[in-house]
Design a protein around this motif. Sequence first.
Motif, short mmCIF file in Angstrom:
data_model
loop_
_atom_site.label_atom_id
_atom_site.label_comp_id
_atom_site.label_asym_id
_atom_site.label_seq_id
_atom_site.Cartn_x
_atom_site.Cartn_y
_atom_site.Cartn_z
N LYS A 269 -0.23 9.98 -1.61
CA LYS A 269 1.18 10.27 -1.85
C LYS A 269 2.04 9.59 -0.78
N PHE A 270 1.59 9.65 0.45
CA PHE A 270 2.32 9.04 1.56
C PHE A 270 2.34 7.52 1.41
N ALA A 271 1.20 6.94 1.06
CA ALA A 271 1.12 5.49 0.87
C ALA A 271 2.04 5.03 -0.25
N ASN A 272 2.14 5.82 -1.31
CA ASN A 272 3.05 5.47 -2.41
C ASN A 272 4.51 5.48 -1.96
N LYS A 273 4.85 6.39 -1.07
CA LYS A 273 6.22 6.44 -0.54
C LYS A 273 6.50 5.22 0.34
N ILE A 274 5.50 4.82 1.14
CA ILE A 274 5.66 3.62 1.96
C ILE A 274 5.84 2.40 1.06
#
Length: 409
Positions: A269-274
């Motif tokens: 989820k964090f990687a998708n936001k980045i």
Amino acid sequence: MDKRNHLLKTLLIVTFCFSLLNAKAQTRLDTAFINQQLNDAVKQIKVLATKTPEHMLPRTFDKGKSVHSETGWWTSGFYPGTLLYLYEYSNDKELLQLAQQKLKILEKEQFNETTHDLGFMLYCSFGNAMRITGDTAAYRNILLTGAKSLATRFSPITKAIRSWDFDNFPVIIDNMMNLEFLTRAARLGGDKKLYDIAVTHANTTMKNHYRKDMSCYHVVDYYPKDGSVIKKKTNQGAFDESAWARGQAWGLYGYTMMYRETGDKKYLKFANKIAKYILQHPNMPKDLVPYWDFDAPNLADTSKYAAYRTNRDVSTASLMASAFLEMSTQVKGKLSTQYFDIATNIIKNLSSSTYKAALADNGGYLLKYSVGNIPAKSEIDVPLTYADYYYVEALLRYKRLLDDKKMID
């Protein structure tokens, strides 16, 4: 009038970002195209080998001269790692022999406790050597010793791995890339705390390095006695609050990898936001090869870095290509297609004559126009060994997907 102009500008940015995220790659790169790039890389790296002293590692090619490093320099593992990747593709024994010669001189770095870069130095080299050759006896203990050395830099107070031995307790976003070394060492039979350190560091970085817009700081300096944050700043970016491009890519790759290694969906989820931040940035060039800092095009003429506002960083693009390919296998549906198409376009563009060097040119390096450290006036518009490493990695990942093989062992 000002409101209308602002609205128009906003609409143009949104339109550009929407087209970037949703546009299909003009053509899916075929096996013949990927093989051609890898075949060219095999030829080119042999040129680089002729220019590399036996006791040194290639670093860059600047002003017509080859620049090399000792084994203790942070990029020392990328050249043998690239040789091993290309050996894996070609089965050319000469490449394996060249890699093994460099592994021999690099072996002593397993005891190096003065750097956080042991993942780059040892996992990209010895990790690939063990995976590709299957020779666990030759490489397992080196990897486990190196992982223990890296773990000595972890503090349970700051809950992070110290990057540099100056300031208070500085941690840089680049350090996310060394966590795979720890998780894999734990799987090799190392202490479970190696895995725990990697997870703890990733969580601390997630908490303190990222702004609300999902851009990241380059450096967070902690107070070693209580773990509080002293300052957030940059070392290689345009200014403290800017978005140094390679730093954004380190984070993208790092959290993508941490999802693979842990299965914890918060990292995906964090990687998708980045990824969303990177791809929707109004200063992202159409060819997806970023400026050295995402804020560089906006630098005023009075800025000391204004002369570099148009400099691209190919190493960032190489990292992004490899990361987006992996991400395309971690998500589903339209987002998976989008990530794959983004990676396709980056690889296609990097493989063009704009960025890819002609055979025997560029000092033997594959790609042109990377940026090391503009504030330090170091490695500007030059080839870099890690740009080549992640480019070849992306090509191999793409090839595995085309061959319906598991992308990462």
